[in-house]
Structures are given as C-alpha cells and as structure tokens.
Design a protein around this motif. Structure first.
Motif, PDB file in Angstrom:
ATOM      1  N   GLN A   1      -8.081   5.919  -4.759  1.00 48.03           N
ATOM      2  CA  GLN A   1      -7.883   7.367  -4.623  1.00 48.03           C
ATOM      3  C   GLN A   1      -9.157   8.107  -5.012  1.00 48.03           C
ATOM      4  O   GLN A   1     -10.047   7.555  -5.660  1.00 48.03           O
ATOM      5  CB  GLN A   1      -6.761   7.840  -5.562  1.00 48.03           C
ATOM      6  CG  GLN A   1      -5.409   7.193  -5.352  1.00 48.03           C
ATOM      7  CD  GLN A   1      -4.473   7.514  -6.493  1.00 48.03           C
ATOM      8  OE1 GLN A   1      -4.498   6.841  -7.520  1.00 48.03           O
ATOM      9  NE2 GLN A   1      -3.655   8.550  -6.334  1.00 48.03           N
TER      10      GLN A   1
ATOM     11  N   GLY B   1      -5.570   4.697   2.885  1.00 47.99           N
ATOM     12  CA  GLY B   1      -4.609   3.633   2.636  1.00 47.99           C
ATOM     13  C   GLY B   1      -4.227   2.882   3.896  1.00 47.99           C
ATOM     14  O   GLY B   1      -4.118   1.655   3.904  1.00 47.99           O
TER      15      GLY B   1
ATOM     16  N   ASP C   1       5.072   4.715   3.353  1.00 50.73           N
ATOM     17  CA  ASP C   1       4.572   6.065   3.587  1.00 50.73           C
ATOM     18  C   ASP C   1       5.706   7.088   3.644  1.00 50.73           C
ATOM     19  O   ASP C   1       6.811   6.770   4.124  1.00 50.73           O
ATOM     20  CB  ASP C   1       3.772   6.127   4.895  1.00 50.73           C
ATOM     21  CG  ASP C   1       2.842   7.324   4.930  1.00 50.73           C
ATOM     22  OD1 ASP C   1       1.793   7.272   4.261  1.00 50.73           O
ATOM     23  OD2 ASP C   1       3.178   8.324   5.593  1.00 50.73           O
TER      24      ASP C   1
ATOM     25  N   SER D   1      -2.552   4.825  -2.799  1.00 52.21           N
ATOM     26  CA  SER D   1      -3.556   5.592  -2.063  1.00 52.21           C
ATOM     27  C   SER D   1      -2.973   6.936  -1.641  1.00 52.21           C
ATOM     28  O   SER D   1      -3.119   7.371  -0.495  1.00 52.21           O
ATOM     29  CB  SER D   1      -4.039   4.796  -0.840  1.00 52.21           C
ATOM     30  OG  SER D   1      -5.210   5.359  -0.300  1.00 52.21           O
TER      31      SER D   1
ATOM     32  N   VAL E   1       0.865  -1.179   0.000  1.00 54.05           N
ATOM     33  CA  VAL E   1       0.000   0.000   0.000  1.00 54.05           C
ATOM     34  C   VAL E   1       0.898   1.224   0.000  1.00 54.05           C
ATOM     35  O   VAL E   1       1.593   1.501   0.989  1.00 54.05           O
ATOM     36  CB  VAL E   1      -0.939   0.033   1.222  1.00 54.05           C
ATOM     37  CG1 VAL E   1      -1.808   1.294   1.181  1.00 54.05           C
ATOM     38  CG2 VAL E   1      -1.816  -1.223   1.243  1.00 54.05           C
TER      39      VAL E   1
ATOM     40  N   ILE F   1      -1.352  -1.173  -4.119  1.00 58.56           N
ATOM     41  CA  ILE F   1      -2.470  -0.240  -3.946  1.00 58.56           C
ATOM     42  C   ILE F   1      -1.896   1.158  -3.758  1.00 58.56           C
ATOM     43  O   ILE F   1      -1.191   1.418  -2.779  1.00 58.56           O
ATOM     44  CB  ILE F   1      -3.334  -0.637  -2.734  1.00 58.56           C
ATOM     45  CG1 ILE F   1      -3.925  -2.034  -2.928  1.00 58.56           C
ATOM     46  CG2 ILE F   1      -4.442   0.395  -2.516  1.00 58.56           C
ATOM     47  CD1 ILE F   1      -4.670  -2.568  -1.717  1.00 58.56           C
TER      48      ILE F   1
END
Length: 352
Positions: free
Chosen positions: A111, A14, A32, A84, A7, A82
C-alpha cells in the motif's frame, strides 16, 4: 506444498500483482469489494496490459471472491495475505482476512502510506511484512482491466522493496522477493521504515498535485511552477523524515539531501533535481494517461488518501518541530476539489 496467497483489494496495484503472480503459477485468490469487477473477472478473466507485448495477457481462471464470500476460505487457510486497499480501509481489510490465516500465515502491506502499525494492532507485529512499490504506475481503468502506464524498472530501477519491521532479513521476505521478482525488479531491505518514508515523500510530491490539478504526472513535471511546488513538497518531507531519524533512500532516483537543498533554494541542487524530474520527450507513449492513485481517485469521484500521505507528513512535522506548510496548503487544495467546491485545475496550485 505451494503457499496459498490472498490479495485483499484486487484494484490497480493489487490486481496487477495478484494477477501476475497467478499467471506465473502461484496459488492466488483475489478478494475485492467492487461487485462488477469480481463478476467480470469470473466471466472473462482478468486482463492485464503493459508497455510491451509480453506484459499483455489474460488470467482466464483467476480465483476471485466477493468480500461476502471470504468465509469460504475456512477450509483452506491463507499463508500470505497481501492487503492492497486504500489506507483508510486497512483496518477492516485486515480484520476480514485475519481469521483465515494459517498458523504461520502473515499479512503483507502492499500500500501507499505507513499502515504496518494498523495491521500489527490486529494480527501482531510478528505477522506483518511491508512491501514498498516504488515508481510503478498502474490503472484499473474499467472492471476486469488493469494497465501499467510506465515501463518496467528492470535493472535500471528497483520497483519492489520487501522488508520486516524489525529490519532483519528473514526467509519469508527472501521468498516474497523472489515472487515479486517475477513481476519486476525486487530486493529485500533492512530499511523498511526508511523506504516507507522515502516513498511517502515521493507520493507526497505527486499524488495530491495531480488530484488538485487534474493533470497527468508528466504534465505536472513539465510545468515549471508546479514542478517547483512539488520539489518544495519533497524537500519538506525529507527534512521531517530526517528529524524522525529515518535513513532515507533516493526519491525518484535523487539523493534526499539534494532534494531538500533544491527545495530550500540551492540553485545548483535545483538545476540538478529539475533535470531529473523533467521527462524526456517521447519516453512514455502513455504519458497523457499516467496518473498516480490519488489522481485516478479524483477522476473517479472517490475519497482520496490525502490525510494518509501529506497529512502524515504535516502531522509528524508538527510533532518534531519541522513544519511542512506546503503540505498543509496542498491538503486544503485537494479537499476543495474532493468535496466539490472547486474543479481540478492548475490554478488551484498557482494561487498558493
């Protein structure tokens, strides 16, 4: 073997989706760009909170990487990536994960806005899937902590709509639908583009309005002037989508044609739409903190997605000869606040 999931963007949505999938036993790696968020998740886990006790848990062993550590995935390629991130971060986020896809790996856009074309320009159309998350409200309110601020859709409303750009129902979207069904109601769709535009109308009537006013979603809906401004936004979006040839889906549970007629002054349609939009007293104990992503971004001093939501509706409307003047005015109001030229307040919309 279990599919490996990454992710890219473990923010509100997310992180909520990726964290819940990990909690359900899927092999998930979160990625992230916020260093503090990553380190706190590593040290104490990802804390998720919902409207019911069973939605509150901590993913204690969540796998998470800083963006600088993504190269470590080269030994264990990703089957489902994924994305996001905010729409303006789509291209770099896709470039970041693309080298680590397995031979059959693909990218899922989870999104706001219409980002599949951007993703396809990097990985090819055959490796793109879209997931529309409709009427879900989640908030990354501090590093390592995400909360849902509305009830689950369950059997009353389908939250996740999973589709292929070409419209066929394939085994991979059927599998994704099952995964997402573990989080909330989910379905496959042969109408990804209609779902996307309908969600764009939904975002177009809500996100920028909360950003410009500083109000919560229910507070906007309870204000007659602002609510009718939102209906005009939605109606213009519907007419642009129809002119583009999309098969539109319901918007906040309302038929799109009824929304458009309400925006154009049909009193019967307006009464019906307002009856659907005005929240029932006491229906949401988190009403005072419920804001869509752009309202949250404005509070945090972040760049907004206004150009990718209302900006797209206005631009496409211009292309097909269906002007969207209310969207143009909202863009101007949001940018005044975003650039520090005006505080967020209801007067920003009363003036237009």
């Amino acid at each position: 073997m279990a599919k490996r999931i990454a992710v890219v963007g473990a923010g509100a949505l997310g992180g909520y989706v990726g964290g819940t999938l990990a909690h359900l036993g899927h092999d998930v790696t979160l990625i992230d760009p916020w260093p503090e968020h990553v380190e706190i998740i590593r040290s104490r886990g990802l804390e998720l909170d919902g409207m019911t006790p069973e939605e509150r848990f901590t993913v204690k062993k969540a796998k998470i990487l800083h963006v600088t550590e993504v190269q470590s995935l080269h030994k264990t390629p990703i089957d489902v990536a994924i994305v996001s991130m905010k729409s303006y971060d789509t291209a770099w986020a896709t470039h970041l994960i693309a080298p680590y896809l397995s031979p059959q790996g693909f990218v899922v856009s989870l999104q706001n806005c219409l980002n599949e074309e951007t993703i396809a320009s990097i990985v090819g159309w055959g490796r793109v899937v879209g997931v529309v998350a409709s009427l879900i409200s989640v908030d990354l309110y501090e590093a390592g902590r995400i909360r849902r601020t509305v009830h689950r859709g369950g059997d009353k409303y389908t939250i996740f709509r999973v589709g292929e750009p070409h419209g066929r129902i394939t085994p991979r979207i059927e599998e994704l639908t099952e995964w997402f069904r573990g989080i909330d109601s989910s379905k496959t769709t042969s109408n990804l583009w209609g779902e996307r535009w309908s969600k764009l109308c939904q975002n177009g009537m809500g996100n920028g309005v909360t950003a410009a006013t500083g109000l919560s979603t229910p507070a906007c809906a309870n204000n007659t002037a602002i609510r009718r401004f939102q209906i005009k936004l939605a109606g213009e979006g519907v007419r642009v989508g129809q002119a583009l040839g999309f098969q539109l889906e319901k918007i906040r549970g309302i038929e799109p044609e009824q929304v458009a007629r309400a925006a154009e002054g049909d009193p019967e349609a307006l009464a019906a739409v307002e009856g659907m939009l005005i929240p029932k007293a006491g229906s949401n104990p988190r009403a005072d903190i419920q804001r869509p992503s752009m309202g949250q971004d404005m509070l945090k001093g972040r760049r907004t997605e206004i150009d990718f939501i209302n900006g797209v509706i206005a631009a496409k409307g211009q292309e097909v000869g269906r002007p969207a003047p209310t969207h143009v005015k909202l863009i101007q109001a949001v940018k005044q606040v975003e650039h520090g030229k005006s505080p967020a307040k209801a007067d920003n919309l009363y003036a237009i």
